[in-house]
Design an enzyme around this catalytic site. Structure first.
Site, PDB file in Angstrom:
ATOM      1  CD  GLU A  92      -1.750  -2.411   1.223  1.00  0.00           C
ATOM      2  OE1 GLU A  92      -0.648  -2.680   1.733  1.00  0.00           O
ATOM      3  OE2 GLU A  92      -2.540  -3.289   0.825  1.00  0.00           O
TER       4      GLU A  92
ATOM      5  CG  HIS B 106     -12.212  -7.794   5.228  1.00  0.00           C
ATOM      6  ND1 HIS B 106     -11.217  -8.283   6.034  1.00  0.00           N
ATOM      7  CD2 HIS B 106     -11.896  -8.179   3.964  1.00  0.00           C
ATOM      8  CE1 HIS B 106     -10.350  -8.951   5.292  1.00  0.00           C
ATOM      9  NE2 HIS B 106     -10.726  -8.893   4.038  1.00  0.00           N
TER      10      HIS B 106
END
Ligand SMILES: Cc1ncc(C[n+]2csc(CCOP(=O)(O)OP(=O)(O)O)c2C)c(N)n1
Lengths: 407, 325
Positions: B61, B130
């Site tokens: 990321e 999530h």
């Protein structure tokens, strides 16, 4: 190194020679590249020798001149800090060979992503050195327009600039696909041995390898990350890490300006011509403090510092120039005079630098208008205007201490 | 010209339009190429625009955002996909210390118009990391813009407006609404993406919601109507900047305000809105501003998440409390 044993921050002088040169038997990197001996004798080198063979006497003297002036600049900036003209300074003394050697290998179209100590590289890019001091005078978070010299702003978050250099290099390669008339170009990401432990160096190298980006990773291993020695960051020579990413890594004597120049020219040609990334580890030493807030006597031995004195990149080049009859006393005296004049101009320049108005801090937070900025700026103005009115009525309130007292 | 499509499809169409209209734009992220992203939002784009413009990146990321910054400095318009809300943090450093500050640090000389898409929020019965709503962590950083669509029409246009914006924009996509269908007018944008919309008119109380909770707020307003309460619903749309004018005006009219979001109430956007409204419209308020949000805990396990997520009942209960003043 034993498991669970961190190296002591004081070097054992018995191991010094090994720490200087790396241990060849345990070192899969071919010998550290060196073109100038400590006594200033030129060595033969089949791979890199050709990159310095054609240098003119003027260019050779130029290397010395650059290193000298940058060191003089560094001394002046340190003095300015001591006198309260700068809020902090990050000295480069000892690393001139690594910076001038690599900086002079760049072409105008290349783009540099520095950390915060790359004053010598900035100088080779033609950047006005005084501009570097704006950040350290506390009047700007930047100080120059990076596009003018293709020299990016300093970055204080270690290694954050490394992926930027990779992305920019990816962009350069794409641009050439669209427009093959553009000159071949590469980026150089400068970072330190301490920063090499940061994840962004790893991620940057992964991306560079995946996209074969034209980027040269230039690690100045100056042996210390503030007070922590390189051995805490890596148990292998840093140049060896490149192999794990699948591109070449070269360890070069960072105090040998000619070797650094040759290796960087080779690496840049490799990158620009589509060969992909290269890691250079310039093996050098930070002679000065980490910053003007640092006290190296707390963590390193004077014997260690002394051992590096005769490896001083300026001294070595001076010996070479004198050996070859390329420079005489007059040359060095003229240079000292030039340095003095430069320092005087720099000092005047810095003392004339004024802090921006506080309102300027609202100006560039966003590229497009953002209502919160306008709202807070208006509020701030109303607040300031309120004091202006109060001042008229009661001058005593202009003193912030007095205001506090009466509040 | 109006077409019915899901929100995921609308973002896909919006990205397609952005790739067509901006030759310098490109998409980058994990699994966004042949797979089309784990939510298939980028489906088919690699086939049509090529792997150079729809890039499957290494799994990193900070590397994605960091190289996107470099590409943006070189004149490209990168649109990064972060796979899930809870995985943006390895890139947090690049977003907050680098991306957000590039323009100001360079005194306006440089800009880094990177777009970052983050599917966010819960309600999908998933596992840890999530289902989170980290928008306040980014809104606190000056230099970033943050928007969140709640319907396909906004989804289609907002992504394009984000690509065209000169500032870095984070687009929080309410993943549990990816399958929400709605009409999309592809000929004209809704409006300024940084403005709030009144999506239901009312006179007795205002609910401010954004992203995934806009449909919940609308349903609560419909239920309240049965009790004879006329509730106005404001879709915030933009979290930075916040359109306080629209919010304040609504509160001046109704006298009551409930702010709702999935993120924890403490330190969240709701507190900011409550404070601003108190500053601007104190005398119009009939009751304190109330917040209905998540609790001060890690996002809970899927089997109990319905107790965490603001729902119609919690909003109605808050309305009751407001009317009790
Ligand atoms: C992410 C981050 N962590 C910590 C620091 C504080 N810090 C500033 S310089 C430094 C040491 C850096 O050493 P190195 O990378 O070897 O570079 P050098 O300063 O020796 O050139 C540290 C720890 C920082 N600037 N950024």
């Amino acid at each position: 190194m034993d498991v669970g044993h961190l190296p002591a921050s004081e070097f054992d002088s018995a191991g010094l020679e090994q720490s200087l040169m790396g241990a060849p038997d345990a070192n899969p990197v071919p010998d550290m590249v060196q073109l100038l001996t400590i006594d200033g004798e030129l060595l033969q080198d089949d791979t890199y020798g050709s990159y310095v063979q054609g240098l003119t006497p003027e260019e050779l003297r130029g290397f010395y001149r650059d290193m000298f002036l940058v060191r003089r600049f560094d001394e002046e900036a340190t003095a300015l800090q001591r006198q309260g003209e700068l809020v902090m300074w990050v000295p480069l003394t000892g690393q001139e060979g690594a910076q001038i050697g690599s900086g002079r290998a760049l072409k105008p179209q290349d783009y540099v992503f520095p950390t915060y100590r790359e004053h010598g590289v900035a100088y080779t890019r033609g950047l006005e050195l005084a501009q570097l001091l704006r950040r350290f005078r506390g009047i700007s978070h930047g100080g120059w327009d990076p596009r003018e010299a293709n020299f990016h702003l300093y970055t204080l978050v270690l290694a954050a600039q490394v992926p930027h250099a990779v992305g920019y290099a990816m962009g350069m390669a794409r641009d050439r696909l669209v427009n093959p008339k553009l000159p071949e170009a590469a980026t150089v990401a400068y970072f330190g041995d301490g920063a090499s432990s940061e994840g962004d160096v790893h991620e940057g190298m992964v991306f560079a390898a995946s996209y074969n980006a034209p980027v040269v990773f230039f690690c100045q291993n100056n042996h210390w990350a503030i007070s922590v020695p390189t051995e805490v960051q890596s148990r292998i020579p840093l140049a060896n890490r490149a192999q794990g990413y699948g591109f070449p890594g070269v360890r070069v004597d960072g105090n040998d300006v000619l070797a650094v120049h040759a290796v960087t020219r080779w690496a840049l040609e490799h990158a620009r011509s589509g060969g992909g990334p290269v890691l250079i580890e310039a093996f050098t030493y930070r002679m000065s403090a980490h910053t003007t807030a640092d006290d190296p006597t707390k963590y390193r031995l004077s014997a260690d510092e002394e051992a590096w004195l005769d490896r001083d990149p300026l001294l070595r080049m001076e010996k070479y120039l004198r050996n070859q009859g390329l420079a005489d006393d007059a040359f060095f005296e003229e240079l000292r005079e030039e340095g003095r004049n430069m320092a005087v101009r720099l000092r005047e320049n810095v003392q004339q630098m004024e802090a921006p108005g506080f309102e300027d801090a609202f100006a560039d937070v966003y590229a497009e208008a953002h209502p919160l900025i306008r709202e807070e700026l208006d509020e701030h103005r109303r607040y300031e205007a309120g004091f202006a009115g109060a001042d008229d009525a009661n001058p005593a309130t202009t003193d912030p201490a007095a205001r506090e007292h009466t509040a | 010209m109006s077409t019915t499509m899901t929100m995921a499809k609308a973002i896909n169409a919006g990205l397609r339009a952005a790739l067509e209209n901006h030759p310098n734009s490109l998409l980058m992220g994990e699994d966004i190429g042949s797979l089309g992203g784990v939510y298939r939002v980028t489906e088919g784009l690699k086939a049509d625009f090529g792997a150079d413009r729809v890039m499957d990146t290494p799994l990193a990321e900070s590397g994605i955002i960091g190289t996107a910054i470099g590409l943006a400095l070189r004149g490209y318009l990168p649109v990064c996909e972060i796979q899930f809300d809870g995985f943006v943090f390895p890139g947090f450093n690049q977003i907050t210390t680098q991306l957000a500050k590039m323009h100001s640090r360079s005194e306006g000389a440089l800009s880094a118009p990177v777009v970052i898409r983050i599917p966010y929020g819960g309600g999908i019965g998933s596992i840890e990391h999530h289902s989170e709503s980290p928008e306040a962590l980014f809104a606190h950083t000056a230099g970033l813009r943050i928007i969140t669509p709640s319907n396909p029409q906004d989804a289609y246009w907002m992504i394009q407006q984000a690509v065209a914006c000169k500032d870095p924009v984070i687009v929080f996509e309410p993943k549990r609404r990816y399958w929400l269908k709605g009409d999309v007018d592809t000929t004209a944008p809704t409006s300024d993406p940084f403005s709030a919309h009144i999506v239901r008119e009312g006179t007795d109380a205002t609910i401010v919601a954004y992203g995934p909770l806009v449909p919940v707020a609308l349903a609560a307003a419909a239920a309240a109507e049965e009790d004879g309460r006329s509730v106005e619903v404001v879709d915030l749309r933009s979290i930075s900047p916040i359109d306080f004018d629209t919010v304040t005006e609504s509160v001046r009219k109704t006298g009551r305000l409930i702010v709702t979001h999935e993120a924890p109430t403490f330190g969240g956007i709701g507190g900011e809105i409550a404070a601003r409204v108190a500053e601007r419209a104190f005398l119009s308020l009939e009751a304190p501003v109330l917040r209905v949000g998540g609790f001060h805990m890690p996002y809970p396990v899927a089997k109990v998440e319905e107790h965490y997520l603001p729902d119609i009942d919690r909003l109605l209960e808050a309305l009751d409390r407001s009317f009790a003043y």
